[in-house]
Design a protein around this motif. Structure first.
Motif, PDB file in Angstrom:
ATOM      1  N   ALA A 119       0.823  -1.221   0.000  1.00 26.43           N
ATOM      2  CA  ALA A 119       0.000   0.000   0.000  1.00 26.43           C
ATOM      3  C   ALA A 119       0.850   1.260   0.000  1.00 26.43           C
ATOM      4  O   ALA A 119       1.879   1.323   0.681  1.00 26.43           O
ATOM      5  N   PRO A 120       0.432   2.294  -0.744  1.00 29.71           N
ATOM      6  CA  PRO A 120       1.099   3.596  -0.666  1.00 29.71           C
ATOM      7  C   PRO A 120       0.610   4.311   0.603  1.00 29.71           C
ATOM      8  O   PRO A 120      -0.203   3.769   1.363  1.00 29.71           O
ATOM      9  N   ASP A 121       1.070   5.527   0.821  1.00 26.71           N
ATOM     10  CA  ASP A 121       0.611   6.307   1.965  1.00 26.71           C
ATOM     11  C   ASP A 121      -0.666   7.079   1.649  1.00 26.71           C
ATOM     12  O   ASP A 121      -1.459   7.374   2.549  1.00 26.71           O
ATOM     13  N   VAL A 122      -0.840   7.411   0.383  1.00 29.68           N
ATOM     14  CA  VAL A 122      -2.026   8.149  -0.076  1.00 29.68           C
ATOM     15  C   VAL A 122      -2.453   7.559  -1.404  1.00 29.68           C
ATOM     16  O   VAL A 122      -1.605   7.221  -2.240  1.00 29.68           O
ATOM     17  N   CYS A 123      -3.770   7.428  -1.616  1.00 25.07           N
ATOM     18  CA  CYS A 123      -4.239   6.984  -2.926  1.00 25.07           C
ATOM     19  C   CYS A 123      -5.537   7.697  -3.284  1.00 25.07           C
ATOM     20  O   CYS A 123      -6.293   8.117  -2.403  1.00 25.07           O
ATOM     21  N   PHE A 124      -5.757   7.836  -4.567  1.00 27.29           N
ATOM     22  CA  PHE A 124      -6.972   8.459  -5.079  1.00 27.29           C
ATOM     23  C   PHE A 124      -7.987   7.371  -5.430  1.00 27.29           C
ATOM     24  O   PHE A 124      -7.634   6.313  -5.938  1.00 27.29           O
ATOM     25  N   TRP A 125      -9.262   7.666  -5.163  1.00 27.29           N
ATOM     26  CA  TRP A 125     -10.302   6.671  -5.417  1.00 27.29           C
ATOM     27  C   TRP A 125     -11.636   7.386  -5.600  1.00 27.29           C
ATOM     28  O   TRP A 125     -11.686   8.554  -5.987  1.00 27.29           O
ATOM     29  N   GLY A 148     -18.450   7.301  -1.606  1.00 29.41           N
ATOM     30  CA  GLY A 148     -19.682   6.514  -1.621  1.00 29.41           C
ATOM     31  C   GLY A 148     -19.432   5.042  -1.395  1.00 29.41           C
ATOM     32  O   GLY A 148     -18.525   4.638  -0.664  1.00 29.41           O
ATOM     33  N   ASN A 149     -20.221   4.217  -2.062  1.00 24.68           N
ATOM     34  CA  ASN A 149     -20.123   2.776  -1.848  1.00 24.68           C
ATOM     35  C   ASN A 149     -18.844   2.174  -2.400  1.00 24.68           C
ATOM     36  O   ASN A 149     -18.410   1.108  -1.937  1.00 24.68           O
ATOM     37  N   ARG A 150     -18.229   2.830  -3.396  1.00 23.52           N
ATOM     38  CA  ARG A 150     -16.934   2.332  -3.874  1.00 23.52           C
ATOM     39  C   ARG A 150     -15.898   2.436  -2.755  1.00 23.52           C
ATOM     40  O   ARG A 150     -15.031   1.579  -2.613  1.00 23.52           O
ATOM     41  N   MET A 151     -15.982   3.509  -1.981  1.00 23.94           N
ATOM     42  CA  MET A 151     -15.112   3.669  -0.819  1.00 23.94           C
ATOM     43  C   MET A 151     -15.533   2.713   0.299  1.00 23.94           C
ATOM     44  O   MET A 151     -14.701   2.048   0.936  1.00 23.94           O
ATOM     45  N   LYS A 152     -16.844   2.643   0.532  1.00 18.24           N
ATOM     46  CA  LYS A 152     -17.380   1.866   1.652  1.00 18.24           C
ATOM     47  C   LYS A 152     -16.988   0.392   1.558  1.00 18.24           C
ATOM     48  O   LYS A 152     -16.769  -0.274   2.579  1.00 18.24           O
ATOM     49  N   ALA A 153     -16.877  -0.126   0.339  1.00 19.07           N
ATOM     50  CA  ALA A 153     -16.496  -1.531   0.173  1.00 19.07           C
ATOM     51  C   ALA A 153     -15.125  -1.803   0.775  1.00 19.07           C
ATOM     52  O   ALA A 153     -14.894  -2.857   1.389  1.00 19.07           O
ATOM     53  N   PHE A 154     -14.192  -0.841   0.637  1.00 24.12           N
ATOM     54  CA  PHE A 154     -12.860  -1.015   1.218  1.00 24.12           C
ATOM     55  C   PHE A 154     -12.855  -0.720   2.715  1.00 24.12           C
ATOM     56  O   PHE A 154     -12.081  -1.301   3.464  1.00 24.12           O
ATOM     57  N   VAL A 155     -13.738   0.193   3.137  1.00 24.47           N
ATOM     58  CA  VAL A 155     -13.853   0.473   4.566  1.00 24.47           C
ATOM     59  C   VAL A 155     -14.309  -0.781   5.306  1.00 24.47           C
ATOM     60  O   VAL A 155     -13.786  -1.126   6.366  1.00 24.47           O
ATOM     61  N   LYS A 156     -15.290  -1.482   4.741  1.00 23.92           N
ATOM     62  CA  LYS A 156     -15.810  -2.703   5.370  1.00 23.92           C
ATOM     63  C   LYS A 156     -14.739  -3.770   5.510  1.00 23.92           C
ATOM     64  O   LYS A 156     -14.768  -4.583   6.433  1.00 23.92           O
ATOM     65  N   ARG A 157     -13.774  -3.755   4.601  1.00 20.40           N
ATOM     66  CA  ARG A 157     -12.691  -4.744   4.646  1.00 20.40           C
ATOM     67  C   ARG A 157     -11.499  -4.243   5.459  1.00 20.40           C
ATOM     68  O   ARG A 157     -10.474  -4.909   5.533  1.00 20.40           O
ATOM     69  N   GLY A 158     -11.639  -3.068   6.057  1.00 18.20           N
ATOM     70  CA  GLY A 158     -10.570  -2.529   6.885  1.00 18.20           C
ATOM     71  C   GLY A 158      -9.361  -2.058   6.112  1.00 18.20           C
ATOM     72  O   GLY A 158      -8.241  -2.058   6.640  1.00 18.20           O
ATOM     73  N   LEU A 159      -9.552  -1.607   4.871  1.00 19.58           N
ATOM     74  CA  LEU A 159      -8.415  -1.251   4.007  1.00 19.58           C
ATOM     75  C   LEU A 159      -8.172   0.253   3.888  1.00 19.58           C
ATOM     76  O   LEU A 159      -7.146   0.668   3.350  1.00 19.58           O
ATOM     77  N   PHE A 160      -9.117   1.081   4.378  1.00 20.09           N
ATOM     78  CA  PHE A 160      -8.908   2.532   4.416  1.00 20.09           C
ATOM     79  C   PHE A 160      -8.833   2.980   5.871  1.00 20.09           C
ATOM     80  O   PHE A 160      -9.612   2.513   6.719  1.00 20.09           O
ATOM     81  N   ASP A 161      -7.911   3.881   6.168  1.00 23.77           N
ATOM     82  CA  ASP A 161      -7.707   4.357   7.529  1.00 23.77           C
ATOM     83  C   ASP A 161      -8.790   5.364   7.919  1.00 23.77           C
ATOM     84  O   ASP A 161      -9.231   6.181   7.097  1.00 23.77           O
ATOM     85  N   PRO A 188      -4.480   4.561   2.940  1.00 23.46           N
ATOM     86  CA  PRO A 188      -4.679   3.120   3.129  1.00 23.46           C
ATOM     87  C   PRO A 188      -4.370   2.693   4.561  1.00 23.46           C
ATOM     88  O   PRO A 188      -3.467   3.252   5.213  1.00 23.46           O
ATOM     89  N   ALA A 189      -5.111   1.719   5.036  1.00 26.71           N
ATOM     90  CA  ALA A 189      -4.905   1.229   6.403  1.00 26.71           C
ATOM     91  C   ALA A 189      -3.508   0.646   6.589  1.00 26.71           C
ATOM     92  O   ALA A 189      -2.967   0.653   7.696  1.00 26.71           O
ATOM     93  N   LYS A 190      -2.908   0.136   5.496  1.00 24.62           N
ATOM     94  CA  LYS A 190      -1.584  -0.466   5.588  1.00 24.62           C
ATOM     95  C   LYS A 190      -0.470   0.481   5.134  1.00 24.62           C
ATOM     96  O   LYS A 190       0.637   0.045   4.826  1.00 24.62           O
ATOM     97  N   ALA A 191      -0.780   1.773   5.102  1.00 26.06           N
ATOM     98  CA  ALA A 191       0.246   2.764   4.755  1.00 26.06           C
ATOM     99  C   ALA A 191       1.385   2.717   5.768  1.00 26.06           C
ATOM    100  O   ALA A 191       1.173   2.503   6.969  1.00 26.06           O
ATOM    101  N   LYS A 192       2.610   2.948   5.298  1.00 23.20           N
ATOM    102  CA  LYS A 192       3.779   2.930   6.177  1.00 23.20           C
ATOM    103  C   LYS A 192       3.946   4.247   6.932  1.00 23.20           C
ATOM    104  O   LYS A 192       4.472   4.272   8.028  1.00 23.20           O
ATOM    105  N   ASN A 193       3.514   5.342   6.326  1.00 19.08           N
ATOM    106  CA  ASN A 193       3.739   6.668   6.919  1.00 19.08           C
ATOM    107  C   ASN A 193       2.397   7.392   7.065  1.00 19.08           C
ATOM    108  O   ASN A 193       2.097   8.323   6.327  1.00 19.08           O
ATOM    109  N   LYS A 194       1.584   6.961   8.014  1.00 19.56           N
ATOM    110  CA  LYS A 194       0.237   7.523   8.166  1.00 19.56           C
ATOM    111  C   LYS A 194       0.259   8.982   8.626  1.00 19.56           C
ATOM    112  O   LYS A 194      -0.585   9.778   8.210  1.00 19.56           O
TER     113      LYS A 194
END
Length: 424
Positions: free
Chosen positions: A94-100, A103-116, A318-324
């Protein structure tokens, strides 16, 4: 509008004049920087396709680096390829910042714990006030998982010079659109330019048809999996759409063309209108952009309140970013109204916060004005529904435009998918 994570009732933003222009705000010394942690590097993955906007992002990154001493590395990806790649890199690498997308496109990753969860940044920088209801697009269960970027108002675009020359007026009803279509065909033009190679433009047409016939609540029920694709309420949508297909209202061989080729056909006066967002300007030569006119999608059910697709992009940690912490520092810098305004201006987007500098783009100003009469909004089919449902829907709508006689089989297939995904 029960689910504010993806739908907004739009309150038109106030836009105050800034003394400092976008060209000077990108110099780091001109800004009062947020508290910036000293760290080695912030990595960004960008899905931005336009070279001009990529350039603005790079200038902002350079200004941040100069101010903070933190190296910023931007990796640009093809927009369509990024839609697949993000599913992998959020899990590994994962990078430290990503564009996406919000709405629900974001929410799908939130549910999987992938966005901080970046609610701390929201509170620290006081974003709620300038964002207003647009904050809902990045909010899940009261927490924020990104920052909303440019909004895109979808509608019917045309060439003002062509309409003036031929004495045409933008159609306000579906009957008027059919009448314009006949005039366009007589002039050797395609009535509605359409390119479905990427599939989503066909879904956008479905959105507009459904919003104009069934309204927002019914549309959102379908997006949330609470309505069957075989529901009788959808019959008039596909009846009218099929009528348009049979009447030759759309570009022939549209599956072979992307939206950019379809936009170019409008620019080249080969088509009369096109349903798209403000980024349609990228299909036009720079010296002809001022000829682009905007009109709302025509009314179909008389008296129904006007609802539109108003989609918001977003940027995330991203939740797995190295430099949050470094990611938060960069976002605070990037999201200053002057910097965000310069970034958004490059894509003709409607600013999500109400204190960005005023736009120089008449298409943006037309969108802001038009949104004042919108009763409510969805985002876009593939942002509003479950991602797996969206993928099947995109394929189905493209297929329907090619083979409308397969309608029953197509809708039954979508219904089978809906039951599997939404477990109903």
């Amino acid at each position: 509008m029960k689910d504010l994570t993806s739908r907004l009732t739009f309150a038109a933003p106030s836009r105050r004049q800034f003394i400092v222009g976008a060209g000077t705000v990108l110099a780091g010394a001109a800004l009062s920087a947020p508290a910036i942690a000293q760290s080695s590097e912030v990595t960004i993955i960008s899905n931005i396709g336009d070279a001009g906007q990529r350039g603005v992002l790079q200038k902002i990154a350079d200004a941040f680096s100069k101010e903070s001493g933190t190296k910023v590395t931007i990796n640009n990806m093809d927009h369509e390829a990024h839609k697949t790649a993000i599913r992998s890199y959020l899990v590994v690498g994962a990078p430290d910042v990503c564009f996406w997308f919000s709405g629900n496109r974001m929410k799908a990753f939130v549910k999987r714990g992938l966005f901080d969860d970046i609610s701390d940044l929201f509170e620290k920088e006081g974003y709620q006030k300038p964002l207003g209801q647009t904050a809902g697009a990045v909010t899940v269960d009261g927490k924020q998982y990104g920052l909303p970027l440019a909004g895109l108002l979808w509608g019917m675009f045309y060439r003002k010079d062509v309409f003036a020359e031929k004495g045409w007026t933008p159609p306000q009803t579906m009957d008027e659109l059919f009448a314009l279509g006949e005039k366009a065909k007589s002039a050797g033009m395609v009535p509605v330019s359409m390119g479905t190679k990427e599939m989503w433009p066909a879904a956008g047409w479905f959105d507009h048809m459904n919003l104009r016939i069934n309204g927002l609540d019914k549309h959102l029920e379908l997006m949330d999996g609470k309505m069957a694709y075989t529901d009788p309420a959808l019959s008039p949508v596909f009846d009218k759409w099929q009528e348009m297909i049979k009447a030759g209202m759309f570009s022939p061989n549209h599956t072979s063309s992307g939206w950019e080729q379809a936009a170019a056909a409008l620019a080249q006066k080969k088509a009369a209108m096109m349903d798209l967002g403000g980024f349609i300007k990228y299909g036009f030569p720079a010296d002809q952009v001022n000829q682009i006119g905007y009109a709302p999608f025509p009314e179909i059910a008389p008296g129904l309140a006007r609802y539109e697709d108003f989609s918001l992009n977003s940027v995330h940690v991203p939740a797995k970013a190295k430099n949050k912490q470094g990611a938060r520092d960069f976002l605070a810098f990037f999201y200053k109204p002057e910097n965000l305004g310069a970034f958004i201006e490059a894509e003709s987007g409607v600013p999500p916060r109400n204190d960005c500098p005023p736009s120089n783009d008449p298409l943006v100003n037309a969108a802001v004005q038009s949104l004042k009469s919108v009763a409510g909004s969805a985002q876009y089919y593939d942002r509003d529904t479950d991602p797996d449902m969206a993928q099947e829907g995109l394929k189905a709508f493209q297929e329907f435009m090619v083979k409308p006689e397969r309608r029953d089989q197509i809708l039954q297939r979508l219904e089978t998918t809906r039951k599997r995904i939404f477990k109903s």
